[in-house]
Design a protein around this motif. Structure first.
Motif, PDB file in Angstrom:
ATOM      1  N   ARG A   4       2.621  -9.632 -13.530  1.00  0.00           N
ATOM      2  CA  ARG A   4       3.559  -8.510 -13.620  1.00  0.00           C
ATOM      3  C   ARG A   4       3.159  -7.640 -14.805  1.00  0.00           C
ATOM      4  O   ARG A   4       2.728  -8.140 -15.836  1.00  0.00           O
ATOM      5  N   ASN A   5       3.242  -6.349 -14.625  1.00  0.00           N
ATOM      6  CA  ASN A   5       2.933  -5.358 -15.663  1.00  0.00           C
ATOM      7  C   ASN A   5       1.461  -5.300 -16.036  1.00  0.00           C
ATOM      8  O   ASN A   5       1.115  -4.747 -17.053  1.00  0.00           O
ATOM      9  N   ASN A  25      -1.017  -4.920 -11.981  1.00  0.00           N
ATOM     10  CA  ASN A  25       0.341  -5.320 -11.631  1.00  0.00           C
ATOM     11  C   ASN A  25       0.421  -5.817 -10.190  1.00  0.00           C
ATOM     12  O   ASN A  25      -0.184  -5.238  -9.292  1.00  0.00           O
ATOM     13  N   TYR A  54       3.035 -13.122 -18.701  1.00  0.00           N
ATOM     14  CA  TYR A  54       2.810 -12.078 -17.693  1.00  0.00           C
ATOM     15  C   TYR A  54       2.668 -12.617 -16.291  1.00  0.00           C
ATOM     16  O   TYR A  54       2.321 -11.869 -15.361  1.00  0.00           O
TER      17      TYR A  54
END
Length: 59
Positions: A4-5, A25, A54
């Protein structure tokens, strides 16, 4: 697992280690084991270490 991100993939499990690439992402990654000290080794799409903060399980 998915990223994520976006996340930097590092050569070794350290913030001071060289960056070998970036996983964008929502890209799935293959983890090798649960890792240690907040770092998880991955083998796909790149080989190296990412911060566990993450990663998230696919839903």
């Amino acid at each position: 697992m998915a990223v994520r991100n976006g996340v930097y993939v590092r050569q070794s499990p350290s913030i001071n280690s060289a960056v070998v690439g970036v996983v964008p992402n929502n890209r799935n990654v293959t983890i090798e084991n649960k890792g240690a000290n907040g770092w998880v080794p991955i083998s796909d799409p790149l080989q190296g270490y990412v911060s566990a903060a993450y990663l998230e399980y696919d839903t």
